[in-house]
Write a protein that holds these residues in place. Sequence first.
Motif, PDB file in Angstrom:
ATOM      1  N   VAL A  40     -14.507   3.388 -21.029  1.00  0.00           N
ATOM      2  CA  VAL A  40     -15.192   2.473 -20.701  1.00  0.00           C
ATOM      3  C   VAL A  40     -16.088   2.595 -19.800  1.00  0.00           C
ATOM      4  O   VAL A  40     -15.903   3.561 -18.573  1.00  0.00           O
ATOM      5  CB  VAL A  40     -14.206   1.491 -19.823  1.00  0.00           C
ATOM      6  CG1 VAL A  40     -14.785   0.175 -19.336  1.00  0.00           C
ATOM      7  CG2 VAL A  40     -12.813   1.183 -20.928  1.00  0.00           C
ATOM      8  N   ASP A  41     -17.518   2.437 -20.200  1.00  0.00           N
ATOM      9  CA  ASP A  41     -18.762   2.782 -19.437  1.00  0.00           C
ATOM     10  C   ASP A  41     -18.625   1.995 -18.239  1.00  0.00           C
ATOM     11  O   ASP A  41     -19.223   0.781 -18.148  1.00  0.00           O
ATOM     12  CB  ASP A  41     -20.001   2.532 -20.357  1.00  0.00           C
ATOM     13  CG  ASP A  41     -21.096   3.104 -19.536  1.00  0.00           C
ATOM     14  OD1 ASP A  41     -21.277   3.571 -18.392  1.00  0.00           O
ATOM     15  OD2 ASP A  41     -22.030   3.547 -20.329  1.00  0.00           O
ATOM     16  N   LEU A  42     -18.396   2.530 -16.941  1.00  0.00           N
ATOM     17  CA  LEU A  42     -18.432   1.734 -15.888  1.00  0.00           C
ATOM     18  C   LEU A  42     -19.750   1.861 -15.060  1.00  0.00           C
ATOM     19  O   LEU A  42     -19.983   0.859 -14.275  1.00  0.00           O
ATOM     20  CB  LEU A  42     -17.406   2.088 -14.871  1.00  0.00           C
ATOM     21  CG  LEU A  42     -16.070   2.186 -15.378  1.00  0.00           C
ATOM     22  CD1 LEU A  42     -15.097   2.940 -14.348  1.00  0.00           C
ATOM     23  CD2 LEU A  42     -15.405   0.978 -15.580  1.00  0.00           C
ATOM     24  N   ALA A  43     -20.555   2.658 -15.486  1.00  0.00           N
ATOM     25  CA  ALA A  43     -21.903   2.917 -14.766  1.00  0.00           C
ATOM     26  C   ALA A  43     -23.228   2.153 -15.627  1.00  0.00           C
ATOM     27  O   ALA A  43     -24.124   2.400 -15.309  1.00  0.00           O
ATOM     28  CB  ALA A  43     -22.326   4.218 -14.741  1.00  0.00           C
ATOM     29  N   ARG A  44     -22.886   1.458 -16.646  1.00  0.00           N
ATOM     30  CA  ARG A  44     -24.080   1.200 -17.570  1.00  0.00           C
ATOM     31  C   ARG A  44     -24.952  -0.030 -16.911  1.00  0.00           C
ATOM     32  O   ARG A  44     -26.084  -0.041 -16.996  1.00  0.00           O
ATOM     33  CB  ARG A  44     -23.258   0.492 -18.974  1.00  0.00           C
ATOM     34  CG  ARG A  44     -24.484  -0.147 -19.784  1.00  0.00           C
ATOM     35  CD  ARG A  44     -23.844  -0.494 -21.186  1.00  0.00           C
ATOM     36  NE  ARG A  44     -22.887   0.655 -21.925  1.00  0.00           N
ATOM     37  CZ  ARG A  44     -22.323   0.554 -23.133  1.00  0.00           C
ATOM     38  NH1 ARG A  44     -22.556  -0.441 -23.678  1.00  0.00           N
ATOM     39  NH2 ARG A  44     -21.681   1.557 -23.290  1.00  0.00           N
ATOM     40  N   GLU A  45     -23.991  -0.904 -15.951  1.00  0.00           N
ATOM     41  CA  GLU A  45     -24.904  -1.860 -15.331  1.00  0.00           C
ATOM     42  C   GLU A  45     -25.796  -1.167 -14.435  1.00  0.00           C
ATOM     43  O   GLU A  45     -27.198  -1.914 -14.360  1.00  0.00           O
ATOM     44  CB  GLU A  45     -24.075  -2.921 -14.480  1.00  0.00           C
ATOM     45  CG  GLU A  45     -24.586  -3.987 -14.121  1.00  0.00           C
ATOM     46  CD  GLU A  45     -23.784  -5.237 -13.290  1.00  0.00           C
ATOM     47  OE1 GLU A  45     -24.354  -6.320 -13.529  1.00  0.00           O
ATOM     48  OE2 GLU A  45     -22.556  -4.809 -13.230  1.00  0.00           O
ATOM     49  N   LYS A  46     -25.495  -0.118 -13.725  1.00  0.00           N
ATOM     50  CA  LYS A  46     -26.444   0.664 -12.808  1.00  0.00           C
ATOM     51  C   LYS A  46     -27.614   1.046 -13.677  1.00  0.00           C
ATOM     52  O   LYS A  46     -28.623   1.279 -13.143  1.00  0.00           O
ATOM     53  CB  LYS A  46     -25.771   1.692 -11.953  1.00  0.00           C
ATOM     54  CG  LYS A  46     -24.910   1.079 -10.985  1.00  0.00           C
ATOM     55  CD  LYS A  46     -23.839   2.159 -10.188  1.00  0.00           C
ATOM     56  CE  LYS A  46     -22.851   1.395  -9.371  1.00  0.00           C
ATOM     57  NZ  LYS A  46     -21.992   2.684  -8.636  1.00  0.00           N
ATOM     58  N   ARG A  47     -27.234   1.487 -14.846  1.00  0.00           N
ATOM     59  CA  ARG A  47     -28.200   2.337 -15.606  1.00  0.00           C
ATOM     60  C   ARG A  47     -29.292   1.293 -16.419  1.00  0.00           C
ATOM     61  O   ARG A  47     -30.374   1.686 -16.307  1.00  0.00           O
ATOM     62  CB  ARG A  47     -27.712   3.215 -16.623  1.00  0.00           C
ATOM     63  CG  ARG A  47     -26.758   4.387 -16.177  1.00  0.00           C
ATOM     64  CD  ARG A  47     -26.612   5.469 -17.497  1.00  0.00           C
ATOM     65  NE  ARG A  47     -26.207   4.731 -18.631  1.00  0.00           N
ATOM     66  CZ  ARG A  47     -24.848   4.460 -18.805  1.00  0.00           C
ATOM     67  NH1 ARG A  47     -24.170   4.668 -18.187  1.00  0.00           N
ATOM     68  NH2 ARG A  47     -24.602   3.827 -20.202  1.00  0.00           N
ATOM     69  N   ASN A  48     -28.802   0.315 -16.990  1.00  0.00           N
ATOM     70  CA  ASN A  48     -29.219  -0.587 -17.719  1.00  0.00           C
ATOM     71  C   ASN A  48     -29.560  -2.057 -17.348  1.00  0.00           C
ATOM     72  O   ASN A  48     -30.217  -2.879 -17.961  1.00  0.00           O
ATOM     73  CB  ASN A  48     -28.654  -0.796 -19.107  1.00  0.00           C
ATOM     74  CG  ASN A  48     -28.424   0.588 -19.859  1.00  0.00           C
ATOM     75  OD1 ASN A  48     -27.317   0.865 -20.349  1.00  0.00           O
ATOM     76  ND2 ASN A  48     -29.479   1.467 -19.777  1.00  0.00           N
ATOM     77  N   GLY A  49     -28.870  -2.258 -16.088  1.00  0.00           N
ATOM     78  CA  GLY A  49     -29.156  -3.753 -15.736  1.00  0.00           C
ATOM     79  C   GLY A  49     -27.938  -4.662 -16.142  1.00  0.00           C
ATOM     80  O   GLY A  49     -27.581  -5.721 -15.780  1.00  0.00           O
ATOM     81  N   TYR A  50     -27.176  -4.191 -17.126  1.00  0.00           N
ATOM     82  CA  TYR A  50     -26.011  -5.228 -17.975  1.00  0.00           C
ATOM     83  C   TYR A  50     -24.671  -4.328 -18.043  1.00  0.00           C
ATOM     84  O   TYR A  50     -24.963  -3.201 -18.354  1.00  0.00           O
ATOM     85  CB  TYR A  50     -26.485  -5.780 -19.346  1.00  0.00           C
ATOM     86  CG  TYR A  50     -27.577  -6.624 -19.184  1.00  0.00           C
ATOM     87  CD1 TYR A  50     -27.673  -7.766 -18.909  1.00  0.00           C
ATOM     88  CD2 TYR A  50     -29.186  -5.999 -18.902  1.00  0.00           C
ATOM     89  CE1 TYR A  50     -28.621  -8.941 -19.126  1.00  0.00           C
ATOM     90  CE2 TYR A  50     -30.103  -7.021 -18.984  1.00  0.00           C
ATOM     91  CZ  TYR A  50     -29.945  -8.317 -19.007  1.00  0.00           C
ATOM     92  OH  TYR A  50     -31.042  -9.247 -18.865  1.00  0.00           O
ATOM     93  N   PRO A  51     -23.687  -4.916 -17.953  1.00  0.00           N
ATOM     94  CA  PRO A  51     -22.445  -4.065 -18.221  1.00  0.00           C
ATOM     95  C   PRO A  51     -22.201  -4.128 -19.260  1.00  0.00           C
ATOM     96  O   PRO A  51     -22.705  -4.505 -20.365  1.00  0.00           O
ATOM     97  CB  PRO A  51     -21.585  -4.828 -17.260  1.00  0.00           C
ATOM     98  CG  PRO A  51     -21.737  -6.264 -17.429  1.00  0.00           C
ATOM     99  CD  PRO A  51     -23.609  -6.189 -17.267  1.00  0.00           C
ATOM    100  N   GLU A  52     -21.269  -3.144 -19.711  1.00  0.00           N
ATOM    101  CA  GLU A  52     -20.773  -2.671 -21.236  1.00  0.00           C
ATOM    102  C   GLU A  52     -20.127  -4.333 -21.752  1.00  0.00           C
ATOM    103  O   GLU A  52     -19.671  -4.812 -21.198  1.00  0.00           O
ATOM    104  CB  GLU A  52     -19.729  -1.484 -21.325  1.00  0.00           C
ATOM    105  CG  GLU A  52     -19.149  -1.599 -22.787  1.00  0.00           C
ATOM    106  CD  GLU A  52     -18.102  -0.152 -22.901  1.00  0.00           C
ATOM    107  OE1 GLU A  52     -17.884   0.062 -23.803  1.00  0.00           O
ATOM    108  OE2 GLU A  52     -18.079   0.422 -21.649  1.00  0.00           O
ATOM    109  N   VAL A  53     -20.470  -4.221 -23.042  1.00  0.00           N
ATOM    110  CA  VAL A  53     -20.111  -5.409 -23.816  1.00  0.00           C
ATOM    111  C   VAL A  53     -18.912  -5.055 -24.852  1.00  0.00           C
ATOM    112  O   VAL A  53     -18.932  -3.984 -25.562  1.00  0.00           O
ATOM    113  CB  VAL A  53     -21.038  -6.060 -24.861  1.00  0.00           C
ATOM    114  CG1 VAL A  53     -20.672  -7.190 -25.306  1.00  0.00           C
ATOM    115  CG2 VAL A  53     -22.257  -6.721 -23.651  1.00  0.00           C
ATOM    116  N   ILE A  54     -17.907  -5.832 -24.974  1.00  0.00           N
ATOM    117  CA  ILE A  54     -16.712  -5.525 -25.717  1.00  0.00           C
ATOM    118  C   ILE A  54     -16.848  -6.169 -26.878  1.00  0.00           C
ATOM    119  O   ILE A  54     -16.952  -7.495 -27.297  1.00  0.00           O
ATOM    120  CB  ILE A  54     -15.489  -6.042 -25.132  1.00  0.00           C
ATOM    121  CG1 ILE A  54     -15.122  -5.407 -23.651  1.00  0.00           C
ATOM    122  CG2 ILE A  54     -14.231  -5.732 -26.014  1.00  0.00           C
ATOM    123  CD1 ILE A  54     -14.193  -5.978 -22.981  1.00  0.00           C
TER     124      ILE A  54
END
Length: 248
Positions: A40-54
């Motif tokens: 589970v990518d917990l840092a995606r929101e910091k990198r891309n502005g949006y959290p991981e989507v399931i």
Amino acid sequence: MEQNNLKDLLMEVASGRADVTDAMDKINNSGFAELDFAKVDLAREKRNGYPEVIYGEGKTAEQIVGIMQVMAQNKLNILGTRISKEKFEIIKESNQNAVYFEKARCVTVTNHEIPTTESYVAIVTAGTSDMDVAEEAAITAETYGNKVERVYDVGVAGISRLFNRLDVIQGAKVVIVIAGMEGALASVVGGLIDSPLIAVPTSVGYGTSFGGVTPLLTMLNSCASGITVVNIDNGFGAGYSASMMNHL
């Protein structure tokens, strides 16, 4: 963080042997949480502005629940797509805050509030049969804090319906046009607006629509400028991209 270490850490928190804050720092600093079946990518929101989507298809309800639990522990807003009503019934048992949108087949959980934009995304469909894909796009955009205006069933077979709502379409910062059959609506709308247009071909149509390939090719070959095309039935991709544009 390695899979076994994460399990041990969660067990220590549950038993009171570890401090919750310290445990969350360790999980956050790892960048992802490794489960038996997913990283589970917990840092995606910091990198891309949006959290991981399931993405729900191909996952069991129990797997979706496990991913959602990790995301909730990290205060991430959750969007799950292509999730059946049967799977949601199991998800709801573990998270009472989960909301299901049956037409869109989406699940959302709000763990922190996002301000809603003043500008809006207009979602336009050729027919009622395109609404499933349209609602996936709409829920995606709304989950990410966008105001959405729906303009449904205004296809070229009855073009006066489109002109009746043209003020709403022309007032949008981004327009999503969703059509099956021959997919002509994207070209028509593209010639009437000065905003970015995201075209979504759908698998709606008789035999020679080839499951959405015909509208896909029509949209890719459109003579109207400013049209971007996503994959067949990809309402999520359109809603996500529209959100990025609308927030600029």
